[in-house]
Design an enzyme around this catalytic site. Structure first.
Site, PDB file in Angstrom:
ATOM      1  N   VAL A  55     -25.495 -12.043 -26.132  1.00 53.09           N
ATOM      2  CA  VAL A  55     -25.130 -13.220 -26.656  1.00 53.09           C
ATOM      3  C   VAL A  55     -23.627 -13.387 -26.557  1.00 53.09           C
ATOM      4  O   VAL A  55     -22.810 -12.540 -26.630  1.00 53.09           O
ATOM      5  CB  VAL A  55     -25.557 -13.123 -28.094  1.00 53.09           C
ATOM      6  CG1 VAL A  55     -27.099 -12.910 -28.205  1.00 53.09           C
ATOM      7  CG2 VAL A  55     -24.944 -12.038 -28.940  1.00 53.09           C
ATOM      8  N   ASP A  56     -23.266 -14.797 -26.716  1.00 52.40           N
ATOM      9  CA  ASP A  56     -22.053 -15.173 -26.408  1.00 52.40           C
ATOM     10  C   ASP A  56     -21.512 -15.875 -27.869  1.00 52.40           C
ATOM     11  O   ASP A  56     -20.553 -15.928 -28.325  1.00 52.40           O
ATOM     12  CB  ASP A  56     -21.720 -16.376 -25.610  1.00 52.40           C
ATOM     13  CG  ASP A  56     -22.104 -15.849 -24.341  1.00 52.40           C
ATOM     14  OD1 ASP A  56     -21.517 -14.914 -23.983  1.00 52.40           O
ATOM     15  OD2 ASP A  56     -22.729 -16.463 -23.676  1.00 52.40           O
ATOM     16  N   ALA A  57     -22.517 -15.952 -28.806  1.00 52.49           N
ATOM     17  CA  ALA A  57     -22.306 -16.716 -30.065  1.00 52.49           C
ATOM     18  C   ALA A  57     -23.299 -16.271 -31.253  1.00 52.49           C
ATOM     19  O   ALA A  57     -24.465 -15.861 -30.884  1.00 52.49           O
ATOM     20  CB  ALA A  57     -22.444 -18.090 -30.199  1.00 52.49           C
TER      21      ALA A  57
ATOM     22  N   ARG B 289     -28.064 -17.841 -25.313  1.00 52.83           N
ATOM     23  CA  ARG B 289     -26.989 -16.782 -25.517  1.00 52.83           C
ATOM     24  C   ARG B 289     -26.547 -16.671 -26.742  1.00 52.83           C
ATOM     25  O   ARG B 289     -25.240 -16.589 -27.112  1.00 52.83           O
ATOM     26  CB  ARG B 289     -25.755 -17.075 -24.697  1.00 52.83           C
ATOM     27  CG  ARG B 289     -26.155 -17.142 -22.887  1.00 52.83           C
ATOM     28  CD  ARG B 289     -26.132 -15.805 -22.425  1.00 52.83           C
ATOM     29  NE  ARG B 289     -24.847 -15.166 -22.577  1.00 52.83           N
ATOM     30  CZ  ARG B 289     -24.934 -13.871 -22.237  1.00 52.83           C
ATOM     31  NH1 ARG B 289     -25.753 -12.899 -21.794  1.00 52.83           N
ATOM     32  NH2 ARG B 289     -23.820 -13.238 -22.458  1.00 52.83           N
TER      33      ARG B 289
END
Length: 310
Positions: free
Chosen positions: A29-31, A250
């Site tokens: 994940v990015d967030a 993500r």
């Protein structure tokens, strides 16, 4: 943009967060989207390990967003609360249901000459005003009393075109009557709920009745169902995606409620992490009648630190 709620509930059993899957989650994940009450804090008390965990996630380049159903504060007021608790969080990283209510009216081109009656706190009033709308009610009507008298008509403003209902610690019969008359007698009057949470951690020691109680009262008196703009409705997610160039696949939604936080994440296609530091207990999660299963669960947010060896 409409407020919608799909229902792709997961029935696969949730995985207990471990050193292995915590790393997999972090890498995938990015967030991280965080609920606040019962996840970041309880009342005005931070939950253990929050500052260190948020700092670690930022250091790894993760985007942090705080998505709360609690409508008592505006985004400006929430930014101040974070600052008071020693956390550096900007207004742009906060998405509250009070903000969502104002934005729902804006994107649906609510006539600016119409007024909005508020059953709720200062947060809703402030967000409506910032969006350019005229707000009535709210805390201002907290001390008012409705009286049953012969030949006495309860007057209400015929220019009210929407009633917004959220968490209101000063709920009273006057507000209920005012909101009811607007919805029932003003042609085309909208009925908007910030959320329908049954309870919430308004203080650190116990749960209190949530906005769902106030919304339920107006549902009963008007025989109408509201447009719900907070979690689990995807309305806030649509706004969030417009602001940040991120894919929901993500993102990871972290929350303490199955029927709002986790369902919100699932509706949007996010990964989901349930923390047992708030409303949901392990027994509720494991109950055979529960049809909402997160991808992962753990006791509290800061468990991530220990599991990753940070």
């Amino acid at each position: 943009m409409e407020s919608t709620t799909s229902n792709p509930t997961s029935t696969a059993a949730a995985e207990l967060l471990s050193g292995v899957n915590a790393k997999v989650l972090l890498d995938s994940v990015d967030a991280f989207l965080f609920d606040c009450d019962g996840v970041i804090w309880k009342g005005d008390k931070l939950i253990d390990g929050i500052p260190e965990t948020l700092e670690m996630l930022r250091s790894k380049g993760k985007k942090l967003v705080f998505v709360t159903n609690n409508s008592t504060k505006s985004r400006i007021q929430y930014a101040n609360k974070f600052r008071t608790l020693g956390l550096s969080v900007s207004q742009d990283e906060i998405f509250s249901s009070s903000f969502a209510a104002a934005m729902y009216l804006k994107v649906n081109q609510f006539p600016p000459q119409k007024k909005v009656y508020v059953i709720g706190g200062e947060g809703i009033v402030q967000e409506l005003q910032l969006a350019g709308f005229t707000a009535l009610g709210g805390p201002e009507d907290g001390e008012k009393r409705a009286q049953w008298k012969s030949n006495c008509l309860f007057e209400h403003d015929k220019e009210v075109g929407a009633v917004v209902v959220g968490l209101d610690p000063d709920i009273n019969y006057y507000k209920l009557q005012y909101g009811t008359l607007c919805i029932r007698e003003n042609p085309g009057c909208l009925f908007i709920a910030t959320n329908r949470d049954s309870v919430g951690h308004m203080t650190d020691l116990q749960e209190w009745p949530g906005a769902g109680c106030m919304v339920g009262a107006i549902c009963a008196s008007t025989e109408r169902e509201p447009v719900v703009v907070g979690k689990p409705s995807t309305f806030m997610m649509e706004f969030l995606l417009q602001k940040f160039n991120l894919s929901t696949s993500r993102m990871c939604m972290v929350g303490d409620r199955l029927d709002t936080d986790i369902l919100f994440g699932q509706n949007a296609g996010c990964k989901t992490l349930l923390v047992l530091s708030g409303v949901t207990t392990k027994s509720i999660l494991d109950d055979p009648s529960n049809k909402i299963q997160p991808d992962y669960y753990t006791n509290k947010v800061s468990d991530i630190l220990g599991l990753l060896g940070e």
